[in-house]
Design a protein around this motif. Structure first.
Motif, PDB file in Angstrom:
ATOM      1  N   ALA A 258     -40.713  10.818 -26.710  1.00 48.81           N
ATOM      2  CA  ALA A 258     -40.888   9.547 -27.410  1.00 48.81           C
ATOM      3  C   ALA A 258     -42.361   9.351 -27.754  1.00 48.81           C
ATOM      4  O   ALA A 258     -43.250   9.793 -27.024  1.00 48.81           O
ATOM      5  N   CYS A 259     -42.612   8.692 -28.845  1.00 49.35           N
ATOM      6  CA  CYS A 259     -43.981   8.438 -29.260  1.00 49.35           C
ATOM      7  C   CYS A 259     -44.620   7.417 -28.311  1.00 49.35           C
ATOM      8  O   CYS A 259     -44.015   6.388 -28.001  1.00 49.35           O
TER       9      CYS A 259
ATOM     10  N   CYS B 145     -43.574  10.428 -35.588  1.00 49.37           N
ATOM     11  CA  CYS B 145     -44.207   9.107 -35.680  1.00 49.37           C
ATOM     12  C   CYS B 145     -45.727   9.292 -35.806  1.00 49.37           C
ATOM     13  O   CYS B 145     -46.225   9.614 -36.881  1.00 49.37           O
TER      14      CYS B 145
ATOM     15  N   LEU C 244     -42.890   2.755 -30.840  1.00 54.22           N
ATOM     16  CA  LEU C 244     -41.888   2.683 -31.904  1.00 54.22           C
ATOM     17  C   LEU C 244     -40.820   3.744 -31.662  1.00 54.22           C
ATOM     18  O   LEU C 244     -41.084   4.744 -30.995  1.00 54.22           O
ATOM     19  N   PRO C 245     -39.618   3.536 -32.204  1.00 55.61           N
ATOM     20  CA  PRO C 245     -38.576   4.553 -32.015  1.00 55.61           C
ATOM     21  C   PRO C 245     -38.971   5.856 -32.714  1.00 55.61           C
ATOM     22  O   PRO C 245     -39.659   5.834 -33.727  1.00 55.61           O
ATOM     23  N   GLY C 246     -38.535   6.939 -32.169  1.00 58.78           N
ATOM     24  CA  GLY C 246     -38.818   8.243 -32.765  1.00 58.78           C
ATOM     25  C   GLY C 246     -39.675   9.091 -31.863  1.00 58.78           C
ATOM     26  O   GLY C 246     -40.244   8.628 -30.879  1.00 58.78           O
ATOM     27  N   THR C 247     -39.767  10.350 -32.232  1.00 62.50           N
ATOM     28  CA  THR C 247     -40.567  11.286 -31.449  1.00 62.50           C
ATOM     29  C   THR C 247     -42.027  11.207 -31.864  1.00 62.50           C
ATOM     30  O   THR C 247     -42.356  10.753 -32.968  1.00 62.50           O
TER      31      THR C 247
END
Length: 125
Positions: free
Chosen positions: A5-6, A17, A10-13
């Motif tokens: 995860a970033c 991101c 924020l959502p996303g890798t």
């Protein structure tokens, strides 16, 4: 770190991101996005990105990272201006960290400006 995860929250890798900003594949579209990407740069140890995204007249001469501090979580508390149509913006945030294993947090109200067409960090208010 590709599938993690970033750090910015924020959502996303990380790769999809803030990693794309750190690599130079794209630039931050807003002051908040730049602030989040700078937090991630502290978290992953990308000092070159931190210096690149600092207003040159406000950039420190030496290192900006303390290797004993591990940045763990970011909370964006408020932002004003800083959109794709603005030239200035502010973001107030709280950053959580571990300093030699001890938890801590710091809060800052940061100012961002456009410099040569890109968002840069101008300092704390």
């Amino acid at each position: 770190m590709a599938s993690r995860a970033c750090p910015c929250g924020l959502p996303g890798t990380y790769q999809d991101c803030c990693g794309r900003l750190h690599r130079g594949d794209s630039a931050a579209a807003t002051a908040e996005q730049l602030m989040r990407s700078r937090f991630s740069a502290f978290a992953v140890g990308d000092e070159a990105y931190l210096l690149r995204t600092w207003l040159p007249s406000a950039r420190p001469a030496g290192s900006v990272q303390d290797r004993r501090v591990k940045w763990t979580r970011l909370e964006v508390l408020e932002s004003s201006g800083g959109s794709v149509v603005h030239t200035e913006g502010t973001v107030r945030f709280r950053a959580h960290y571990l300093d030699r294993g001890r938890p801590g947090e710091m809060e800052e109200h940061s100012r961002f400006v456009r410099y040569e067409g890109r968002w840069v960090y101008a300092g704390a208010l």
